[in-house]
Design a protein around this motif. Structure first.
Motif, PDB file in Angstrom:
ATOM      1  N   TRP A 378       0.828  -1.205   0.000  1.00  0.00           N
ATOM      2  CA  TRP A 378       0.000   0.000   0.000  1.00  0.00           C
ATOM      3  C   TRP A 378       0.867   1.263   0.000  1.00  0.00           C
ATOM      4  N   ILE A 379       1.981   1.225   0.717  1.00  0.00           N
ATOM      5  CA  ILE A 379       2.915   2.359   0.696  1.00  0.00           C
ATOM      6  C   ILE A 379       3.434   2.571  -0.718  1.00  0.00           C
ATOM      7  N   MET A 380       3.764   1.483  -1.394  1.00  0.00           N
ATOM      8  CA  MET A 380       4.254   1.586  -2.766  1.00  0.00           C
ATOM      9  C   MET A 380       3.183   2.137  -3.699  1.00  0.00           C
ATOM     10  N   ALA A 381       1.919   1.769  -3.471  1.00  0.00           N
ATOM     11  CA  ALA A 381       0.830   2.330  -4.277  1.00  0.00           C
ATOM     12  C   ALA A 381       0.765   3.846  -4.114  1.00  0.00           C
ATOM     13  N   GLY A 382       0.981   4.321  -2.892  1.00  0.00           N
ATOM     14  CA  GLY A 382       1.010   5.761  -2.652  1.00  0.00           C
ATOM     15  C   GLY A 382       2.177   6.437  -3.356  1.00  0.00           C
ATOM     16  N   ILE A 383       3.336   5.783  -3.368  1.00  0.00           N
ATOM     17  CA  ILE A 383       4.500   6.337  -4.064  1.00  0.00           C
ATOM     18  C   ILE A 383       4.242   6.409  -5.565  1.00  0.00           C
ATOM     19  N   ALA A 384       3.577   5.381  -6.110  1.00  0.00           N
ATOM     20  CA  ALA A 384       3.243   5.391  -7.536  1.00  0.00           C
ATOM     21  C   ALA A 384       2.305   6.544  -7.874  1.00  0.00           C
ATOM     22  N   ALA A 385       1.367   6.848  -6.972  1.00  0.00           N
ATOM     23  CA  ALA A 385       0.453   7.973  -7.191  1.00  0.00           C
ATOM     24  C   ALA A 385       1.220   9.296  -7.180  1.00  0.00           C
ATOM     25  N   ILE A 386       2.192   9.421  -6.278  1.00  0.00           N
ATOM     26  CA  ILE A 386       3.022  10.629  -6.233  1.00  0.00           C
ATOM     27  C   ILE A 386       3.813  10.783  -7.531  1.00  0.00           C
ATOM     28  N   LYS A 387       4.339   9.676  -8.039  1.00  0.00           N
ATOM     29  CA  LYS A 387       5.088   9.737  -9.292  1.00  0.00           C
ATOM     30  C   LYS A 387       4.205  10.234 -10.433  1.00  0.00           C
ATOM     31  N   ALA A 388       2.961   9.728 -10.500  1.00  0.00           N
ATOM     32  CA  ALA A 388       2.041  10.167 -11.551  1.00  0.00           C
ATOM     33  C   ALA A 388       1.818  11.678 -11.479  1.00  0.00           C
ATOM     34  N   ALA A 389       1.693  12.213 -10.272  1.00  0.00           N
ATOM     35  CA  ALA A 389       1.511  13.658 -10.104  1.00  0.00           C
ATOM     36  C   ALA A 389       2.750  14.426 -10.561  1.00  0.00           C
ATOM     37  N   ILE A 390       3.925  13.870 -10.312  1.00  0.00           N
ATOM     38  CA  ILE A 390       5.172  14.517 -10.736  1.00  0.00           C
ATOM     39  C   ILE A 390       5.256  14.580 -12.263  1.00  0.00           C
ATOM     40  N   VAL A 391       4.863  13.482 -12.925  1.00  0.00           N
ATOM     41  CA  VAL A 391       4.937  13.419 -14.382  1.00  0.00           C
ATOM     42  C   VAL A 391       4.072  14.498 -15.029  1.00  0.00           C
ATOM     43  N   LEU A 392       2.993  14.879 -14.376  1.00  0.00           N
ATOM     44  CA  LEU A 392       2.122  15.937 -14.909  1.00  0.00           C
ATOM     45  C   LEU A 392       2.869  17.256 -15.097  1.00  0.00           C
ATOM     46  N   LEU A 393       3.982  17.442 -14.385  1.00  0.00           N
ATOM     47  CA  LEU A 393       4.746  18.684 -14.464  1.00  0.00           C
ATOM     48  C   LEU A 393       5.741  18.710 -15.621  1.00  0.00           C
ATOM     49  N   LEU A 394       5.880  17.598 -16.362  1.00  0.00           N
ATOM     50  CA  LEU A 394       6.773  17.589 -17.516  1.00  0.00           C
ATOM     51  C   LEU A 394       6.336  18.634 -18.541  1.00  0.00           C
ATOM     52  N   PRO A 395       7.273  19.247 -19.255  1.00  0.00           N
ATOM     53  CA  PRO A 395       6.873  20.201 -20.304  1.00  0.00           C
ATOM     54  C   PRO A 395       6.128  19.497 -21.427  1.00  0.00           C
ATOM     55  N   ASP A 396       5.126  20.167 -21.969  1.00  0.00           N
ATOM     56  CA  ASP A 396       4.405  19.621 -23.121  1.00  0.00           C
ATOM     57  C   ASP A 396       5.272  19.777 -24.367  1.00  0.00           C
ATOM     58  N   GLU A 397       5.142  18.834 -25.285  1.00  0.00           N
ATOM     59  CA  GLU A 397       5.903  18.894 -26.527  1.00  0.00           C
ATOM     60  C   GLU A 397       5.147  18.136 -27.606  1.00  0.00           C
ATOM     61  N   PRO A 398       5.431  18.397 -28.875  1.00  0.00           N
ATOM     62  CA  PRO A 398       4.764  17.648 -29.929  1.00  0.00           C
ATOM     63  C   PRO A 398       5.259  16.220 -29.970  1.00  0.00           C
ATOM     64  N   PRO A 399       4.439  15.260 -30.463  1.00  0.00           N
ATOM     65  CA  PRO A 399       4.903  13.883 -30.596  1.00  0.00           C
ATOM     66  C   PRO A 399       6.076  13.813 -31.559  1.00  0.00           C
ATOM     67  N   PRO A 400       6.989  12.849 -31.401  1.00  0.00           N
ATOM     68  CA  PRO A 400       8.179  12.785 -32.214  1.00  0.00           C
ATOM     69  C   PRO A 400       7.930  12.839 -33.714  1.00  0.00           C
ATOM     70  N   GLN A 401       6.954  12.060 -34.225  1.00  0.00           N
ATOM     71  CA  GLN A 401       6.717  12.006 -35.658  1.00  0.00           C
ATOM     72  C   GLN A 401       6.190  13.348 -36.176  1.00  0.00           C
ATOM     73  N   ALA A 402       5.286  13.960 -35.402  1.00  0.00           N
ATOM     74  CA  ALA A 402       4.739  15.240 -35.814  1.00  0.00           C
ATOM     75  C   ALA A 402       5.813  16.320 -35.778  1.00  0.00           C
ATOM     76  N   ALA A 403       6.687  16.227 -34.774  1.00  0.00           N
ATOM     77  CA  ALA A 403       7.732  17.242 -34.614  1.00  0.00           C
ATOM     78  C   ALA A 403       8.771  17.190 -35.704  1.00  0.00           C
ATOM     79  N   LYS A 404       8.969  16.010 -36.295  1.00  0.00           N
ATOM     80  CA  LYS A 404      10.009  15.860 -37.291  1.00  0.00           C
ATOM     81  C   LYS A 404       9.599  16.398 -38.655  1.00  0.00           C
ATOM     82  N   ARG A 405       8.274  16.575 -38.882  1.00  0.00           N
ATOM     83  CA  ARG A 405       7.803  17.019 -40.188  1.00  0.00           C
ATOM     84  C   ARG A 405       8.051  18.519 -40.375  1.00  0.00           C
TER      85      ARG A 405
END
Length: 405
Positions: A378-405
């Protein structure tokens, strides 16, 4: 705002056998760090400890140095050369494993494991940047490399279980130690000498160019995400052997058989990295990482209430997503960091992330002894939830294939 670099990838500057050795090195790296966790019950019995939980904290030095050593290793890889550092890795980790096999008490064991961790620290900030330098499909390359690393974990479970049963725990360190030294000889002979240190090369630009402020944000997010991922990785890979033993008590108690079951889990889960690695090259990065993180929360909660074969299935599902998330941290380095700096940036990130996650190894035995595996899951489940919240802070960017065009 993000833009893609227009620099075209240059051809590799080393032969395919070097790529093979670099992938094998990843397997060796993870295998050596998990041998102790698989053999800890036998070592505890020989050294006079009542339970494996009491001996487990003595391995914390290995994981602390695995993190702290990444910073100087990364710097040396960039300014001294990645080839020579990988040679040091092969011979150093092999010799350290032989020293572990000769220890006679817990403190000698702790010292030898700490030395092993220092050499193990070299691989991630040096070997992976060396492998992906000048490739056009880093996600796929990292996926294969991740598969190799986690197959090393599977081999640790299988080989250690068999060697402990038929020869003894010392052979579980000595045999792989000799193998690592042999691989070092092959690598040294096959890998061409570097004429220019990575820090002085031209080219190797980041896939995605960020503003300085966004780069700082991306580094903070990748470090925090890597720390939470490493905590989950360390809790599971160091605790799964004993978790399965407890779950199958009265059903299966042979250590070799349990080692085979754990090896099956790790082998199946390892192939998730191939899939994720290919997806990294072709679909939006941030949503993919987010959902891989979110999925771990309910799976860990389910695993908290399963037993024997139910635990086997639940643990396999958990490890598919934990292993499948591993390529993201290395892929972020390639996306956002120039090759001339990758080993140093990776070393900084790994020092923080692995340094924090080494606490998981130190806490594993006392936590399980105090509250049991159900609460730990259960502690690990909580850590996984924290990680998901952290990932939300990543900068947005175009998908690789779209960005290459």
């Amino acid at each position: 705002m993000t833009t893609l670099s227009a620099a075209a990838p240059a051809p590799r500057d080393f032969p395919p056998v070097v790529s093979l050795m670099l992938n094998i090195a990843h397997g060796i790296d993870h295998m050596f760090l998990l041998i102790f966790a698989t053999a800890v019950a036998s070592i505890a019995a020989e050294f006079g400890y009542a339970s494996w939980e009491d001996l487990m904290p003595y391995s914390v030095g290995a994981f602390a140095l695995f993190g702290l050593g990444a910073l100087p290793a990364g710097r040396l890889g960039d300014v001294w050369g990645r080839r020579i550092m990988m040679i040091v890795f092969f011979f150093g980790i092999g010799a350290s494993a032989l020293l572990v096999a000769m220890t006679q008490n817990a403190w000698q064991l702790a010292a030898a494991l700490t030395l092993l961790g220092a050499f193990a620290a070299i691989y991630h900030p040096v070997g992976i940047p060396m492998l992906v330098q000048n490739v056009s499909n880093p996600g796929a390359v990292i996926g294969v490399n991740g598969l190799a690393g986690n197959l090393g974990i599977a081999v640790a479970a299988l080989l250690t279980g068999l060697l402990v049963k038929w020869i003894g725990w010392r052979a579980a360190f000595a045999v792989p130690g000799l193998l690592a030294i042999a691989c070092g000889v092959v690598f040294a002979m096959a890998c061409p000498k570097e004429t220019v240190a990575p820090s002085k090369r031209k080219g190797g630009k980041a896939q995605v160019v960020l503003t300085p402020a966004m780069l700082v944000r991306a580094f903070a997010v990748m470090t925090a995400a890597a720390a939470t991922s490493s905590i989950l990785f360390n809790f599971t890979t160091n605790g799964n052997s004993q978790l399965l033993s407890e779950s199958f008590r009265g059903v299966i108690e042979d250590p070799a058989t349990l080692g085979v079951l754990l090896a099956v889990i790790y082998t199946v889960a390892s192939f998730a990295q191939i899939v994720v690695g290919r997806l990294i090259d072709s679909v939006p990065f941030k949503p993919l990482q987010l959902w891989m993180s979110v999925a771990q929360v309910p799976l860990l909660a389910i695993a908290a209430y399963t037993h024997d074969w139910g635990m086997f299935i639940a643990l396999m599902a958990v490890m598919i997503f934990i292993f499948g998330s591993i390529p993201f941290t290395d892929a972020m380095i390639v996306r956002y960091v120039d090759d001339r700096l990758r080993s140093r940036i990776a070393g900084m990130r790994l020092t923080i992330a692995f340094g924090v996650s080494s606490l998981a190894v130190w806490l594993l035995g006392p936590v399980v002894k105090s509250v049991g595996f159900t609460t730990l899951l259960w502690i690990m489940a909580g850590i996984a939830a924290i990680k998901a919240a952290i990932v939300l802070l990543l900068p947005d960017e175009p998908p690789p294939q779209a960005a290459k065009r």
